[in-house]
Design a protein around this motif. Structure first.
Motif, short mmCIF file in Angstrom:
data_model
loop_
_atom_site.label_atom_id
_atom_site.label_comp_id
_atom_site.label_asym_id
_atom_site.label_seq_id
_atom_site.Cartn_x
_atom_site.Cartn_y
_atom_site.Cartn_z
N SER A 1 97.67 60.52 32.56
CA SER A 1 98.40 61.14 33.66
C SER A 1 97.64 60.99 34.98
O SER A 1 96.41 60.87 35.01
CB SER A 1 98.68 62.61 33.33
N THR A 2 98.38 60.99 36.07
CA THR A 2 97.76 60.87 37.40
C THR A 2 96.75 61.98 37.64
O THR A 2 95.71 61.78 38.24
CB THR A 2 98.88 60.88 38.47
N ARG A 3 97.04 63.15 37.10
CA ARG A 3 96.14 64.31 37.23
C ARG A 3 94.76 64.00 36.62
O ARG A 3 93.73 64.39 37.16
CB ARG A 3 96.82 65.48 36.53
N GLN A 4 94.77 63.27 35.50
CA GLN A 4 93.50 62.87 34.86
C GLN A 4 92.75 61.86 35.73
O GLN A 4 91.53 61.92 35.86
CB GLN A 4 93.79 62.14 33.55
N LEU A 5 93.51 60.91 36.27
CA LEU A 5 92.89 59.83 37.06
C LEU A 5 92.29 60.36 38.35
O LEU A 5 91.41 59.74 38.93
CB LEU A 5 93.95 58.76 37.38
N ASP A 6 92.77 61.51 38.77
CA ASP A 6 92.29 62.13 40.00
C ASP A 6 90.93 62.81 39.80
O ASP A 6 90.27 63.18 40.76
CB ASP A 6 93.35 63.18 40.43
N GLU A 7 90.51 62.94 38.54
CA GLU A 7 89.20 63.56 38.26
C GLU A 7 88.09 62.58 38.63
O GLU A 7 88.12 61.42 38.20
CB GLU A 7 89.07 63.85 36.75
N PRO A 8 87.10 63.03 39.38
CA PRO A 8 86.03 62.11 39.79
C PRO A 8 85.25 61.50 38.62
O PRO A 8 84.67 60.42 38.74
CB PRO A 8 85.10 62.98 40.66
N THR A 9 85.27 62.20 37.48
CA THR A 9 84.49 61.69 36.33
C THR A 9 85.33 60.81 35.40
O THR A 9 84.85 60.43 34.32
CB THR A 9 83.94 62.87 35.50
N PHE A 10 86.58 60.49 35.79
CA PHE A 10 87.45 59.78 34.85
C PHE A 10 86.80 58.49 34.32
O PHE A 10 86.76 58.25 33.11
CB PHE A 10 88.82 59.47 35.47
N VAL A 11 86.30 57.66 35.22
CA VAL A 11 85.80 56.34 34.78
C VAL A 11 84.53 56.49 33.94
O VAL A 11 84.37 55.82 32.91
CB VAL A 11 85.58 55.40 35.99
N SER A 12 83.65 57.41 34.33
CA SER A 12 82.43 57.57 33.51
C SER A 12 82.77 58.17 32.14
O SER A 12 82.18 57.79 31.13
CB SER A 12 81.37 58.39 34.25
#
Ligand code: C2E
Ligand code: CA
Ligand code: CA
Length: 292
Positions: free
Chosen positions: A106-117
């Protein structure tokens, strides 16, 4: 047994239960096969969440995803989904070798700064090959700052993970985004697929999306395929990756494993010789593909 009446969705009741449900193991992932209709093989699987609610019984995403989005629980839930899907995928690969694992984010998840790590940690922890993972993102991502989106896509793709635009054709994207942000797959929304055969302009829209995908150099797939006519039309338009009830509903892990053991899969670089019949589907309930 529960009646087929949908439970009343009550955000105030569900919202506090969502985080606890993760801890208590009440969520489960179902998997729907993505079929390569050009050679009747399984190309991959899409993970779809279900909630085995202790009082209300099995709940579909439509009953709780929007509540999770509003409350923010979608963040830990989405992280659970990614980790669990990558874990389940180990047994799928053992059953059938390389295939694609597609996971909704979800876009809400992708908005988290730690998503990629977090994503990188999950790949490492589970031994998931990044090249076999695809994230399904909706065009609502473009409500975010486009500079942030650009950096995010770059970071995801730098890990080797693929990106698909889910529900393509229904959202917020403008054509310029397709030029600016490279994605791997456009996933034609099921609305267009399901209206292909009724004299609607949907056939032309699907044809246009397939051509657009070629122009911008991405793959294309279709969802919601329910009839042989739709499958044959998609193949005719040049869209050969499809999923839908014609082939299989989303099923629990043990059932997808049984299907994988019975159906030829595209191995990397190697195609098994099969009698391609794009117009036939799964034999209902048998987990066998009708090939004759
Ligand atoms: P989606 O990502 O567009 O997933 C496709 C939905 O269409 C699934 O519904 C699937 O069961 C259904 N479907 C597949 N083939 C057919 C068909 O031939 N005919 C029809 N009528 N429907 C078909 P489901 O599993 O109820 O999921 C609904 C939505 O909930 C998903 O739509 C997705 O947006 C969301 N969702 C599901 N799992 C997750 C998840 O793990 N994370 C997030 N963020 N969203 C999820
Ligand atoms: Ca999806
Ligand atoms: Ca979709």
């Amino acid at each position: 047994m529960m009646a087929s009446v949908r439970p009343t969705v009550d955000s105030s009741v569900f919202a506090p239960q969502l985080d606890a449900a993760i801890q208590q193991g009440e969520f489960e992932l179902y998997y729907q096969p993505l079929i390569d209709i050009s050679n009747a093989s399984i190309h991959g699987v899409e993970a779809l969440i279900r909630w085995n609610h202790p009082e209300r019984g099995p709940l579909q995403p439509a009953d709780f995803i929007h509540v999770a989005e509003e409350s923010g629980s979608i963040v830990p839930m989405g992280s659970w989904v990614l980790r669990q899907a990558c874990t389940d995928f180990r047994s799928m690969r053992l059953a059938k070798g390389d295939l694609l694992l597609s996971v909704n984010v979800s876009t809400r998840q992708l908005d988290e700064p730690t998503f990629v790590s977090d994503l990188s940690d999950i790949l490492q922890e589970t031994g998931m090959p990044a090249r076999l993972l695809q994230l399904e993102i909706t065009e609502s991502i473009f409500l975010m700052d486009s500079v942030v989106v650009g950096a995010l896509f770059e970071a995801i793709r730098a890990l080797g993970v693929k990106i698909a635009f889910d529900d393509f054709g229904t959202g917020y994207s403008s054509l310029s985004y397709l030029e600016r942000f490279h994605v791997d797959v456009l996933k034609v929304d099921q609305y267009f697929v399901q209206h292909m055969s009724d004299g609607h302009v949907s056939t032309e829209i699907v044809e246009w999306i397939v051509r657009l995908a070629r122009i911008v150099g991405t793959g294309v797939s279709a969802e919601g395929v329910e009839s042989r006519e739709q499958a044959a039309a998609l193949l005719g338009l040049g869209c050969n990756i499809a999923q839908g009830f014609l082939y299989s509903k989303p099923v629990p892990l043990n059932e997808i494993l049984a299907m994988l053991q019975h159906v030829p899969v595209e191995a990397s670089g190697q195609r098994k010789a099969v009698h391609a019949r794009p117009d036939v589907g799964w034999t209902p309930g048998s987990a066998l593909y009708a090939m004759s």
